[in-house]
Write an enzyme that holds these catalytic residues in place. Sequence first.
Site, PDB file in Angstrom:
ATOM      1  N   CYS A   1       7.975   1.956 -15.024  1.00  0.00           N
ATOM      2  CA  CYS A   1       7.440   0.767 -13.902  1.00  0.00           C
ATOM      3  C   CYS A   1       7.558  -0.718 -14.727  1.00  0.00           C
ATOM      4  O   CYS A   1       7.400  -1.707 -14.474  1.00  0.00           O
ATOM      5  CB  CYS A   1       5.965   0.782 -13.517  1.00  0.00           C
TER       6      CYS A   1
ATOM      7  N   CYS B   1       3.380   4.864  -6.471  1.00  0.00           N
ATOM      8  CA  CYS B   1       3.562   4.502  -5.224  1.00  0.00           C
ATOM      9  C   CYS B   1       4.340   5.143  -4.125  1.00  0.00           C
ATOM     10  O   CYS B   1       5.354   5.688  -4.290  1.00  0.00           O
ATOM     11  CB  CYS B   1       4.090   2.861  -5.071  1.00  0.00           C
TER      12      CYS B   1
ATOM     13  N   CYS C   1       8.331   4.902  -3.879  1.00  0.00           N
ATOM     14  CA  CYS C   1       9.009   5.243  -5.127  1.00  0.00           C
ATOM     15  C   CYS C   1       8.904   6.530  -5.587  1.00  0.00           C
ATOM     16  O   CYS C   1       9.108   6.646  -6.830  1.00  0.00           O
ATOM     17  CB  CYS C   1       8.688   3.948  -6.115  1.00  0.00           C
TER      18      CYS C   1
ATOM     19  N   CYS D   1       9.047  -5.843  -7.853  1.00  0.00           N
ATOM     20  CA  CYS D   1       7.796  -5.278  -7.157  1.00  0.00           C
ATOM     21  C   CYS D   1       6.920  -4.764  -8.166  1.00  0.00           C
ATOM     22  O   CYS D   1       5.669  -4.928  -8.084  1.00  0.00           O
ATOM     23  CB  CYS D   1       8.153  -4.248  -6.185  1.00  0.00           C
ATOM     24  N   CYS D   2       7.301  -3.892  -9.326  1.00  0.00           N
ATOM     25  CA  CYS D   2       6.424  -3.416 -10.153  1.00  0.00           C
ATOM     26  C   CYS D   2       5.657  -4.438 -11.102  1.00  0.00           C
ATOM     27  O   CYS D   2       4.501  -4.380 -11.333  1.00  0.00           O
ATOM     28  CB  CYS D   2       7.183  -2.447 -11.091  1.00  0.00           C
TER      29      CYS D   2
END
Length: 244
Positions: free
Chosen positions: A234, A208, A211, A125-126
């Site tokens: 990240c 985010c 997280c 996702c990062c």
Amino acid sequence: MNQPAVSYKNFPGDPFKGWEPVDDTKGASEILKWAYNSYGLSLVYACSFGAEGIVLIDLIAKVKKDAEIVFLDTGLHFQETYDLIEKVKKRYPDLIIHMKKPELTLEEQSQQHGSALWKKNPDQCCYIRKIKPLEDALSGVDAWISGLRREQSLSRSKTDFVNKDERFKSIKVCPLIYWTWEDVWDYIRVNELNYNELHDNNYPSIGCIPCTFAVEGTEDSRAGRWSGFNKTECGLHVPSEEKK
């Protein structure tokens, strides 16, 4: 300081190695002057608008009031972060702030990788929402500025003022390496800078929404990130890995 510029392909090491600054900004102002004199328009500040980011924006504006700043707009940030960006735009109207979005919308990411990817594979996702967009933003750029500080974590403890960045194949300039968390907040208070209100609610590090978590009773400025995962970065500040 009259130091030569360095490039990714010709990197003999940090030209400020061994320098022990004694000024009020612990070298940050001099490093920024050197960086903008050296790289000019080929220098970008990638800002997360955390506490360090607010300090750097103020210091940068004193050196180059129309500097280019990139914010990685993942689409998952707190409203308080977006509100802060609007305040910064009003305070420093000449700054050029780019809201860099990922290629995939959240809906497209969900369709391709499943819903709530950050719960299953936060590294991927990062990569999609932060690393790849910054790769695009830094394409063709000689150097970028980061707010890394040595005291933040073990992985950041060896950071120099000027670093060869293997992840983005450029030079990474880190003006705040000698600053402490207390230094950051002293500067914010003395200069009456706007900052993310979540910092007042036990959020030392803000990223985010999925997280980032509030934590109490800690002086770790990176605490509260990726709870439940063996993950503290990240990926923007670690060597390049295989594409996700």
